[in-house]
Motif scaffolding. Structure first.
Motif, PDB file in Angstrom:
ATOM      1  N   ALA A  18       0.822  -1.008   0.312  1.00  0.00           N
ATOM      2  CA  ALA A  18      -0.037  -0.036  -0.103  1.00  0.00           C
ATOM      3  C   ALA A  18       1.019   1.435  -0.300  1.00  0.00           C
ATOM      4  O   ALA A  18       0.529   2.052  -0.676  1.00  0.00           O
ATOM      5  N   GLN A  19       1.824   0.948   0.890  1.00  0.00           N
ATOM      6  CA  GLN A  19       2.782   2.455   1.018  1.00  0.00           C
ATOM      7  C   GLN A  19       3.604   2.768  -0.702  1.00  0.00           C
ATOM      8  O   GLN A  19       4.005   3.270  -0.839  1.00  0.00           O
ATOM      9  N   TYR A  20       4.094   1.510  -0.693  1.00  0.00           N
ATOM     10  CA  TYR A  20       4.694   1.708  -2.418  1.00  0.00           C
ATOM     11  C   TYR A  20       3.356   2.099  -3.294  1.00  0.00           C
ATOM     12  O   TYR A  20       4.320   3.002  -4.209  1.00  0.00           O
ATOM     13  N   LEU A  21       2.732   2.229  -4.130  1.00  0.00           N
ATOM     14  CA  LEU A  21       1.803   2.398  -4.188  1.00  0.00           C
ATOM     15  C   LEU A  21       0.937   3.502  -4.035  1.00  0.00           C
ATOM     16  O   LEU A  21      -0.263   3.965  -4.780  1.00  0.00           O
ATOM     17  N   GLY A  22       1.114   3.598  -2.808  1.00  0.00           N
ATOM     18  CA  GLY A  22       0.423   5.118  -2.320  1.00  0.00           C
ATOM     19  C   GLY A  22      -0.804   5.374  -2.216  1.00  0.00           C
ATOM     20  O   GLY A  22      -2.109   6.413  -2.471  1.00  0.00           O
ATOM     21  N   THR A  23      -1.579   4.164  -1.528  1.00  0.00           N
ATOM     22  CA  THR A  23      -2.621   3.901  -1.722  1.00  0.00           C
ATOM     23  C   THR A  23      -2.968   2.927  -0.014  1.00  0.00           C
ATOM     24  O   THR A  23      -1.764   2.788   0.519  1.00  0.00           O
ATOM     25  N   SER A  24      -3.803   2.665   0.886  1.00  0.00           N
ATOM     26  CA  SER A  24      -4.868   2.237   1.446  1.00  0.00           C
ATOM     27  C   SER A  24      -4.078   0.617   1.541  1.00  0.00           C
ATOM     28  O   SER A  24      -4.224  -0.186   0.459  1.00  0.00           O
ATOM     29  N   PRO A  25      -3.726  -0.208   3.111  1.00  0.00           N
ATOM     30  CA  PRO A  25      -3.666  -1.113   3.450  1.00  0.00           C
ATOM     31  C   PRO A  25      -4.811  -2.026   3.118  1.00  0.00           C
ATOM     32  O   PRO A  25      -5.420  -2.972   1.863  1.00  0.00           O
ATOM     33  N   GLN A  26      -5.640  -1.171   3.537  1.00  0.00           N
ATOM     34  CA  GLN A  26      -7.564  -1.734   2.801  1.00  0.00           C
ATOM     35  C   GLN A  26      -7.650  -2.334   1.758  1.00  0.00           C
ATOM     36  O   GLN A  26      -8.124  -3.203   1.137  1.00  0.00           O
ATOM     37  N   TYR A  27      -7.161  -1.369   0.382  1.00  0.00           N
ATOM     38  CA  TYR A  27      -8.001  -0.936  -1.125  1.00  0.00           C
ATOM     39  C   TYR A  27      -7.068  -2.544  -1.134  1.00  0.00           C
ATOM     40  O   TYR A  27      -7.524  -3.237  -2.190  1.00  0.00           O
ATOM     41  N   ILE A  28      -5.312  -2.738  -0.832  1.00  0.00           N
ATOM     42  CA  ILE A  28      -4.500  -3.967  -0.880  1.00  0.00           C
ATOM     43  C   ILE A  28      -5.425  -5.443  -1.131  1.00  0.00           C
ATOM     44  O   ILE A  28      -5.656  -5.968  -1.407  1.00  0.00           O
ATOM     45  N   ARG A  29      -6.198  -5.644   0.403  1.00  0.00           N
ATOM     46  CA  ARG A  29      -6.792  -6.590   1.553  1.00  0.00           C
ATOM     47  C   ARG A  29      -7.732  -7.016   0.601  1.00  0.00           C
ATOM     48  O   ARG A  29      -7.759  -7.749  -0.260  1.00  0.00           O
ATOM     49  N   ILE A  30      -8.631  -6.073   0.535  1.00  0.00           N
ATOM     50  CA  ILE A  30      -9.308  -6.252  -0.361  1.00  0.00           C
ATOM     51  C   ILE A  30      -9.648  -6.632  -1.755  1.00  0.00           C
ATOM     52  O   ILE A  30     -10.158  -7.611  -2.482  1.00  0.00           O
ATOM     53  N   GLY A  31      -8.901  -5.896  -2.797  1.00  0.00           N
ATOM     54  CA  GLY A  31      -8.713  -5.980  -3.631  1.00  0.00           C
ATOM     55  C   GLY A  31      -8.155  -7.707  -3.940  1.00  0.00           C
ATOM     56  O   GLY A  31      -8.371  -7.738  -4.756  1.00  0.00           O
ATOM     57  N   LEU A  32      -6.970  -7.932  -3.202  1.00  0.00           N
ATOM     58  CA  LEU A  32      -6.903  -9.259  -3.047  1.00  0.00           C
ATOM     59  C   LEU A  32      -7.333 -10.103  -2.648  1.00  0.00           C
ATOM     60  O   LEU A  32      -7.788 -11.738  -3.856  1.00  0.00           O
ATOM     61  N   GLN A  33      -8.650 -10.286  -1.580  1.00  0.00           N
ATOM     62  CA  GLN A  33     -10.402 -10.804  -1.719  1.00  0.00           C
ATOM     63  C   GLN A  33     -10.039 -10.908  -2.596  1.00  0.00           C
ATOM     64  O   GLN A  33     -11.505 -12.125  -3.100  1.00  0.00           O
TER      65      GLN A  33
END
Length: 86
Positions: A18-33
């Motif tokens: 998330a830090q690397y992409l400049g987004t939230s950890p929640q965005y990463i988790r839900i997007g992967l789920q």
């Protein structure tokens, strides 16, 4: 955060991705789920809503730099074609 920082990981934690992409950890988790992000996967351990994540450093870098977008779109098109033909 630079590409070299990401390549130090075997499995990039969602917070770092998330830090690397400049987004939230929640965005990463839900997007992967939901299978919407092509640089990793998630698995619901025991079916209890407790997920574990696998994020490929190289795939994450490719996604950020735009080099994997074409293959991601092609994969989704193939999936849609297969669903429509059933």
């Amino acid at each position: 955060m630079k590409d070299e920082d990401i390549l130090k990981y075997d499995n990039v934690p969602p917070d770092i991705a998330a830090q690397y992409l400049g987004t939230s950890p929640q965005y990463i988790r839900i997007g992967l789920q939901r299978g919407r992000l092509p640089f990793g996967t998630s698995v619901d351990i025991g079916g209890k809503g407790k997920y574990t994540y696998q994020i490929s450093p190289k795939a994450l870098i490719n996604w950020k730099n735009g080099t994997s977008i074409k293959s991601w779109i092609e994969e989704k098109q193939e999936m849609l074609k297969a669903l429509l033909n059933e």
